[in-house]
Enzyme design. Structure first.
Site, PDB file in Angstrom:
ATOM      1  N   HIS A 231       0.827  -1.208   0.000  1.00 57.14           N
ATOM      2  CA  HIS A 231       0.000   0.000   0.000  1.00 57.14           C
ATOM      3  C   HIS A 231       0.870   1.270   0.000  1.00 57.14           C
ATOM      4  O   HIS A 231       0.843   2.054  -0.942  1.00 57.14           O
ATOM      5  CB  HIS A 231      -0.898   0.033   1.245  1.00 57.14           C
ATOM      6  N   ASP A 232       1.641   1.473   1.064  1.00 59.46           N
ATOM      7  CA  ASP A 232       2.403   2.722   1.181  1.00 59.46           C
ATOM      8  C   ASP A 232       3.549   2.807   0.184  1.00 59.46           C
ATOM      9  O   ASP A 232       3.781   3.893  -0.389  1.00 59.46           O
ATOM     10  CB  ASP A 232       2.909   2.888   2.622  1.00 59.46           C
TER      11      ASP A 232
END
Ligand code: RIB
Ligand code: CA
Length: 308
Positions: A231-232
């Site tokens: 995600h990040d």
């Protein structure tokens, strides 16, 4: 650029990715309560900077969302928000205030971009008090979803944790790229995708391999099979090379009520409201290749530093 973060296992991977990217100059980090309470995410960030040998200034931000009840993801990220992963004690000075650090960096014209990897509380507070400071700054946010959530069937965690902050930032009219679950769910690693010693040898390489393994095990507990959704790191990739994604304008509204659909983001039906650039497609293989290459560089940086 400045990274606003709530480390968090995938945040730590994203920070190593950003520090090793020659295209990015990370001026500062700010923390926000999200995956873990503020003290934990700030300690994780400070310890990571120590481990990286970085002198980047750190600012400690919001401990709670703007108005709704606090939510964390300790069940996923484990004890202290890093699943027991080792990081050295931080020798650096106590962190500054995030808002003071943001004001200083923005006032000195050192930021053209902010990559936000957690709830948007810090940026919303700054927008409420001194919106003019953010004029001209691009925001790249890992958050949101127009295709179902991960913490509820409707909401993605960073939005769920502080929906009002998300509504404030997404409705601000600033240049915003949203890296939501639609694309991050395509950026996954499984154990079989990695060679032995995926980042080479040495303390940092082994640490990275352990971090990635902890993330795979954490997600594996709910997914049924070990895997890591990046995600990040995907948001950092969008700052490095937006060409890895396709973006389309979206005018959205956030459910800011303390109810079942807290944090749900849907497209605005009627006219009006600013559009944000929403990531609708990603070249996941190229993103993953770049991510792994940069982490190898980060791992090797220590050996290089020691050799100098
Ligand atoms: O939904 C994923 C996001 O929530 C990531 O930023 C992860 O670190 C958690 O904060
Ligand atoms: Ca995060």
């Amino acid at each position: 650029m400045l990274v606003d973060t709530d480390p968090g296992l995938d945040d730590l991977l994203a920070l190593a990715f950003a520090l090793a990217a020659p295209e990015l100059r990370v001026e500062a980090l700010t923390t926000v309560a999200g995956n873990a309470p503020l003290a934990a995410v700030t300690e994780n960030a400070a310890r990571f900077l120590e481990w990286s040998g970085s002198r980047i200034p750190l600012g400690e931000g919001a401990a709670e969302p703007l108005d709704l009840s606090p939510r964390d993801a300790l069940e996923f990220h484990g004890e202290h928000g890093r699943a027991g992963l080792w990081l050295p004690e931080a020798q650096q000075p106590a962190p500054d205030s995030a808002l003071r650090l943001l004001r200083r960096c923005l006032g000195e014209g050192r930021l053209d971009r902010i990559v936000a990897l957690g709830p948007l509380t810090n940026l919303a507070l700054l927008l409420r008090e001194e919106a003019e400071l953010l004029a001209g700054v691009e925001i790249v946010w890992m958050g949101g979803s127009l295709a179902g959530g991960n913490v509820t069937p409707w909401a993605e965690f960073n939005c769920y944790a502080d929906p009002s902050a998300a509504a404030t930032v997404l409705g601000s009219g600033l240049r915003i790229r949203v890296i939501g679950l639609e694309v991050t769910r395509q950026c996954r690693l499984r154990p079989s995708d990695l060679p032995p010693e995926p980042f080479g040898r040495g303390p940092r390489a082994e640490w990275l391999a352990e971090l990635l393994n902890l993330l795979m095990q954490a997600e594996g507990r709910s997914a049924g099979t070990p895997r890591a959704t990046l995600h990040d790191p995907a948001a950092v990739a969008a700052a490095i090379d937006p060409g890895l994604f396709d973006f389309e304008p979206r005018r959205v509204v956030v459910d800011v009520a303390e109810g079942e659909r807290r944090g749900e983001i849907v497209e605005r039906s009627g006219p009006g409201g600013p559009a944000v650039q929403w990531a609708v497609a990603v070249d996941a293989p190229r993103l993953i290749e770049r991510f792994l290459d940069n982490l190898r560089d980060w791992a090797g940086a220590e050996a290089t530093r020691r050799a100098l």
